[in-house]
Design a protein around this motif. Structure first.
Motif, PDB file in Angstrom:
ATOM      1  N   VAL A  16       0.861  -1.179   0.000  1.00  0.00           N
ATOM      2  CA  VAL A  16       0.000   0.000   0.000  1.00  0.00           C
ATOM      3  C   VAL A  16       0.900   1.232   0.000  1.00  0.00           C
ATOM      4  O   VAL A  16       1.710   1.415   0.916  1.00  0.00           O
ATOM      5  CB  VAL A  16      -0.941   0.049   1.216  1.00  0.00           C
ATOM      6  N   ALA A  19       0.730   4.943   2.790  1.00  0.00           N
ATOM      7  CA  ALA A  19      -0.042   4.212   3.800  1.00  0.00           C
ATOM      8  C   ALA A  19       0.180   4.704   5.222  1.00  0.00           C
ATOM      9  O   ALA A  19      -0.255   4.065   6.173  1.00  0.00           O
ATOM     10  CB  ALA A  19       0.288   2.712   3.729  1.00  0.00           C
ATOM     11  N   HIS A  27      -6.353   1.320   4.581  1.00  0.00           N
ATOM     12  CA  HIS A  27      -6.214   0.165   3.683  1.00  0.00           C
ATOM     13  C   HIS A  27      -5.213  -0.846   4.239  1.00  0.00           C
ATOM     14  O   HIS A  27      -5.439  -2.061   4.185  1.00  0.00           O
ATOM     15  CB  HIS A  27      -5.732   0.613   2.302  1.00  0.00           C
ATOM     16  N   HIS A  31      -6.273  -4.646   5.296  1.00  0.00           N
ATOM     17  CA  HIS A  31      -5.663  -5.832   4.675  1.00  0.00           C
ATOM     18  C   HIS A  31      -5.039  -6.744   5.732  1.00  0.00           C
ATOM     19  O   HIS A  31      -5.183  -7.973   5.674  1.00  0.00           O
ATOM     20  CB  HIS A  31      -4.598  -5.416   3.656  1.00  0.00           C
ATOM     21  N   VAL A 102      -1.708  -1.684  -3.975  1.00  0.00           N
ATOM     22  CA  VAL A 102      -2.691  -0.615  -3.810  1.00  0.00           C
ATOM     23  C   VAL A 102      -1.969   0.713  -3.982  1.00  0.00           C
ATOM     24  O   VAL A 102      -1.170   1.119  -3.131  1.00  0.00           O
ATOM     25  CB  VAL A 102      -3.383  -0.682  -2.428  1.00  0.00           C
ATOM     26  N   ASN A 104      -1.964   4.467  -3.762  1.00  0.00           N
ATOM     27  CA  ASN A 104      -2.769   5.437  -3.009  1.00  0.00           C
ATOM     28  C   ASN A 104      -2.065   6.770  -2.787  1.00  0.00           C
ATOM     29  O   ASN A 104      -2.712   7.771  -2.514  1.00  0.00           O
ATOM     30  CB  ASN A 104      -3.142   4.816  -1.650  1.00  0.00           C
ATOM     31  N   THR A 160      -6.064   4.588  -7.316  1.00  0.00           N
ATOM     32  CA  THR A 160      -6.894   5.584  -6.643  1.00  0.00           C
ATOM     33  C   THR A 160      -7.091   6.796  -7.544  1.00  0.00           C
ATOM     34  O   THR A 160      -6.171   7.589  -7.752  1.00  0.00           O
ATOM     35  CB  THR A 160      -6.271   6.017  -5.310  1.00  0.00           C
ATOM     36  N   GLU A 233     -11.991   4.567   6.903  1.00  0.00           N
ATOM     37  CA  GLU A 233     -12.135   3.108   7.053  1.00  0.00           C
ATOM     38  C   GLU A 233     -13.313   2.555   6.264  1.00  0.00           C
ATOM     39  O   GLU A 233     -13.374   1.349   5.999  1.00  0.00           O
ATOM     40  CB  GLU A 233     -12.292   2.758   8.534  1.00  0.00           C
ATOM     41  N   SER A 236     -12.071   1.165   2.754  1.00  0.00           N
ATOM     42  CA  SER A 236     -11.130   0.048   2.703  1.00  0.00           C
ATOM     43  C   SER A 236     -11.740  -1.326   2.426  1.00  0.00           C
ATOM     44  O   SER A 236     -11.091  -2.148   1.773  1.00  0.00           O
ATOM     45  CB  SER A 236     -10.321   0.009   4.003  1.00  0.00           C
ATOM     46  N   VAL A 239     -11.626  -1.946  -1.205  1.00  0.00           N
ATOM     47  CA  VAL A 239     -10.245  -2.090  -1.651  1.00  0.00           C
ATOM     48  C   VAL A 239      -9.711  -3.472  -1.311  1.00  0.00           C
ATOM     49  O   VAL A 239      -9.046  -4.121  -2.119  1.00  0.00           O
ATOM     50  CB  VAL A 239      -9.361  -0.990  -1.028  1.00  0.00           C
ATOM     51  N   VAL A 240     -10.006  -3.944  -0.100  1.00  0.00           N
ATOM     52  CA  VAL A 240      -9.564  -5.277   0.321  1.00  0.00           C
ATOM     53  C   VAL A 240     -10.168  -6.350  -0.585  1.00  0.00           C
ATOM     54  O   VAL A 240      -9.473  -7.265  -1.037  1.00  0.00           O
ATOM     55  CB  VAL A 240      -9.935  -5.536   1.796  1.00  0.00           C
TER      56      VAL A 240
END
Length: 306
Positions: A16, A19, A27, A31, A102, A104, A160, A233, A236, A239-240
């Motif tokens: 990520v 992050a 995220h 994960h 990911v 981001n 993203t 949150e 996420s 995304v997961v």
């Protein structure tokens, strides 16, 4: 962390970027809660991209480890070839594999178009668009090599974008252009990398982060529920799922997500059309365009223009 039973990302290794805070932090934690081992990338800069002495990546790693998960920090600049290569290398060297990327990382330098300096344009395009391209390129090269070696991966990339990239946003021409470019990159990558077992999708999230604190200044709750609709949150879980094997068959898509809402975004498609079968005069072309526009759906409103 959640129970080890039926965790969605058990055994997967996830990178990520960006992050250390906000969406990226959410995220990474989400994960890890689903069993992934996480490479937490963050350059540790301020909102405008200038150095921040308190790099947060290590703090997120400690959060994950405190919850029983496994993570490692990475602090290189992923908008450079060396940084992006080292990001993928860190995952492979530490955990022996890579399953999900990911993308981001990003920051803002907002100005009205006529006041926007070239350096501010270049910086935002570099971090958002180049910062997506280079990690994607190096991860994809690894997965291509794995496929050619007879080890086809179940690989996932989640990019993203933003509503600013889909509709535009006043005062954010650099950011909007970068985020629109990420959609184009997503579509091409999904088409090119499918043969190597790689799925590529993008999200356009809305959440309260450092980048949006001027817009979402307060906690926003759904009526009668106490549900904070702007908490990062909330984004996420999608995304997961997109980064997991469970999303098999979903690629080349863009999803807008905010609070408890998920929307499949449908991009440019042919609308009203006419074909004269010969060259138009400028006047006839203009009259025809006006007739076609009268039949067409109006465009979405650019953010901040109302």
């Amino acid at each position: 962390m959640s129970s080890t039973t039926h965790r969605l990302c058990e055994g997967r290794v996830v990178i990520v970027t960006g992050a250390g805070r906000g969406l990226g932090r959410a995220h990474a934690l989400a994960h890890a809660a689903e069993g992934a081992r996480v490479v937490v990338n963050d350059l540790g800069v301020g909102l405008d991209g200038t150095p921040d002495p308190d790099s947060p990546a290590a703090q997120v790693v400690e959060e994950i480890r405190a919850g029983g998960g496994d993570a490692i920090a990475h602090g290189a600049d992923i908008a450079t070839t060396e940084g992006a290569a080292s990001l993928v290398h860190t995952a492979l060297e530490t955990y022996g594999r890579l399953d999900t990327l990911v993308n981001n990382a990003g920051f803002l330098r907002d100005r009205m178009l006529v006041n926007l300096d070239e350096d501010d344009w270049d910086a935002v395009i570099r971090v958002h668009l180049k910062g997506h391209f280079l990690p994607l390129k190096h991860a994809a090269a690894h997965w291509r090599a794995e496929t050619k070696a007879g080890r086809p991966p179940t690989a996932r990339i989640v990019n993203t974008s933003s509503g600013a990239g889909l509709l535009g946003s006043v005062g954010q021409s650099n950011y909007s252009a970068a985020k629109a470019g990420i959609v184009g990159l997503t579509l091409v990558a999904a088409a090119e990398l499918a043969r190597y077992g790689v799925q590529v999708n993008a999200i356009a999230p809305a959440a309260r982060t450092r980048m949006t604190e001027g817009v979402f200044t307060e906690t926003m709750t759904a009526p009668g529920t106490g549900f904070d609709t702007m908490a990062p949150e909330n984004v996420s879980p999608l995304v997961v799922w997109l980064g997991s094997a469970a999303s098999e068959g979903v690629t080349g898509r863009v999803f807008e997500t905010e609070g408890g809402r998920i929307t499949v975004m449908e991009g440019w498609r042919p609308g009203p059309t006419t074909d004269k079968q010969s060259r138009w005069s400028p006047t006839d072309a203009g009259e025809t365009v006006r007739k076609l526009l009268a039949e067409a759906q109006p465009p979405g409103q650019v953010y901040g223009s109302g």
